[in-house]
Design a protein around this motif. Structure first.
Motif, PDB file in Angstrom:
ATOM      1  N   VAL A  52       0.841  -1.200   0.000  1.00 27.15           N
ATOM      2  CA  VAL A  52       0.000   0.000   0.000  1.00 27.15           C
ATOM      3  C   VAL A  52       0.877   1.252   0.000  1.00 27.15           C
ATOM      4  O   VAL A  52       0.623   2.203  -0.740  1.00 27.15           O
ATOM      5  N   ILE A  98      -2.795  -7.287  -2.306  1.00 25.30           N
ATOM      6  CA  ILE A  98      -2.929  -6.640  -0.995  1.00 25.30           C
ATOM      7  C   ILE A  98      -4.052  -7.308  -0.207  1.00 25.30           C
ATOM      8  O   ILE A  98      -3.902  -7.601   0.982  1.00 25.30           O
ATOM      9  N   ALA A  99      -5.187  -7.548  -0.879  1.00 24.94           N
ATOM     10  CA  ALA A  99      -6.314  -8.208  -0.210  1.00 24.94           C
ATOM     11  C   ALA A  99      -5.910  -9.581   0.311  1.00 24.94           C
ATOM     12  O   ALA A  99      -6.249  -9.949   1.439  1.00 24.94           O
ATOM     13  N   SER A 158      -4.220  -4.542  -5.938  1.00 26.73           N
ATOM     14  CA  SER A 158      -5.311  -4.705  -4.973  1.00 26.73           C
ATOM     15  C   SER A 158      -5.567  -6.160  -4.597  1.00 26.73           C
ATOM     16  O   SER A 158      -5.796  -6.469  -3.430  1.00 26.73           O
ATOM     17  N   ARG A 210     -12.008  -3.457  -4.838  1.00 25.36           N
ATOM     18  CA  ARG A 210     -11.236  -2.690  -5.813  1.00 25.36           C
ATOM     19  C   ARG A 210     -10.661  -3.612  -6.894  1.00 25.36           C
ATOM     20  O   ARG A 210     -10.710  -3.307  -8.084  1.00 25.36           O
ATOM     21  N   ALA A 211     -10.121  -4.747  -6.485  1.00 21.19           N
ATOM     22  CA  ALA A 211      -9.558  -5.705  -7.445  1.00 21.19           C
ATOM     23  C   ALA A 211     -10.649  -6.273  -8.352  1.00 21.19           C
ATOM     24  O   ALA A 211     -10.422  -6.505  -9.542  1.00 21.19           O
ATOM     25  N   LEU A 224      -2.997   1.839  -6.739  1.00 23.90           N
ATOM     26  CA  LEU A 224      -3.182   0.546  -6.067  1.00 23.90           C
ATOM     27  C   LEU A 224      -3.872  -0.500  -6.932  1.00 23.90           C
ATOM     28  O   LEU A 224      -3.793  -1.693  -6.625  1.00 23.90           O
ATOM     29  N   ASP A 225      -4.561  -0.074  -7.994  1.00 20.92           N
ATOM     30  CA  ASP A 225      -5.381  -1.000  -8.770  1.00 20.92           C
ATOM     31  C   ASP A 225      -4.664  -2.296  -9.164  1.00 20.92           C
ATOM     32  O   ASP A 225      -5.189  -3.383  -8.920  1.00 20.92           O
ATOM     33  N   HIS A 233     -10.062  -3.890  -0.605  1.00 22.85           N
ATOM     34  CA  HIS A 233      -9.127  -4.243  -1.679  1.00 22.85           C
ATOM     35  C   HIS A 233      -9.698  -5.357  -2.558  1.00 22.85           C
ATOM     36  O   HIS A 233      -9.439  -5.380  -3.765  1.00 22.85           O
ATOM     37  N   CYS A 234     -10.481  -6.253  -1.978  1.00 17.09           N
ATOM     38  CA  CYS A 234     -11.178  -7.267  -2.787  1.00 17.09           C
ATOM     39  C   CYS A 234     -12.117  -6.576  -3.770  1.00 17.09           C
ATOM     40  O   CYS A 234     -12.158  -6.919  -4.956  1.00 17.09           O
TER      41      CYS A 234
END
Length: 196
Positions: free
Chosen positions: A26, A40-41, A37, A59-60, A33-34, A56-57
Motif C-alpha cells: 500500500v 494486498i487483499a 489490490s 477494488r480488485a 493501487l489497482d 481491496h477485494c
C-alpha cells in the motif's frame, strides 16, 4: 524452500509478516493501487484482517471487470463477501456488501445470463441493502439492473414500474436523466404491452 520456510514460521508470525507485506505494498504503490489490490487483499486476509482486505477485494474485482475478467471479478467479490461473514452487523459492513453485490451483478449478467437466478438474488439483495445504507446512485444502479432482468423474464409491468422509479431517482438526486438505454428498454416494454 519457500514452502518449508513458510511452514516453519509460527501462525502469529506469519500473520504479522502478511500484514507488513500488505502495508508495504500500500505504501509503495499508494498512487496506483489497482494493479496490486488483489495481492494486498490476499495478504490482509492471510494476516487475519478482513476489514482491511474487503475494500481491496472490491477494488480488485472492479479492476477485473474493467478488463472483462468476469470470472476473476466474481471470485474476488465472492472472497470479499465471505470475509464479511466474520464481521458483526453494522452499516459499514452492509455498505461493503452492497458495493460487492453491485460488482457481482454485471459479471453475472455476462457470464450466466440476464435471467440467471444468481443475478436475481444479487439484485434483490442489493436493493434491500439500498434501503438501509445505499445512496441514490446505488439505488439507480440496482434498478437499472432489475429493469433489464424483468424484461428478459417477460415481467413487463414490473419493468415499467422499476423504470418509473429509476427515472424519479435520477431526476431527484442527480439532476439528470438515466442512461438512454433505460428509455429504449422502456419504449420496447410499452410497445410489447400495446401502449403506444
Amino acid at each position: 524452500l519457500r514452502e518449508v520456510a513458510y511452514g516453519e514460521t509460527s501462525a502469529p508470525q506469519r500473520r504479522r509478516l502478511h500484514r507488513r507485506v500488505a502495508e508495504a505494498l500500500v505504501s509503495v504503490h499508494e498512487s496506483d493501487l489497482d494493479p496490486f489490490s488483489a495481492e494486498i487483499a490476499a495478504h490482509y486476509e492471510s494476516a487475519g484482517l478482513p476489514e482491511q482486505a474487503i475494500p481491496h477485494c472490491r477494488r480488485a474485482a472492479v479492476v477485473a471487470l474493467g478488463v472483462y475478467a468476469h470470472d476473476a471479478a466474481m471470485a474476488l467479490a465472492g472472497r470479499g463477501l465471505s470475509l464479511l461473514q466474520a464481521l458483526p452487523a453494522s452499516a459499514r459492513r452492509d455498505g461493503w456488501e452492497l458495493d460487492l453485490q453491485l460488482v457481482l451483478a454485471p459479471a453475472y449478467r455476462v457470464t450466466r445470463g440476464w435471467a440467471a437466478p444468481e443475478l436475481g438474488s444479487v439484485l434483490d439483495r442489493a436493493l434491500a441493502l439500498c434501503d438501509r445504507v445505499g445512496t441514490p446512485a446505488h439505488r439507480a444502479q440496482s434498478l437499472y439492473g432489475m429493469q433489464s432482468r424483468y424484461i428478459v423474464e417477460g415481467r413487463l409491468e414490473k419493468s415499467a414500474l422499476v423504470t418509473d422509479e429509476m427515472v424519479r431517482v435520477f431526476r431527484e438526486t442527480q439532476g439528470s436523466e438515466p442512461p438512454r438505454s433505460a428509455f429504449a428498454m422502456l419504449a420496447g416494454v410499452r410497445l410489447q404491452m400495446g401502449r403506444f
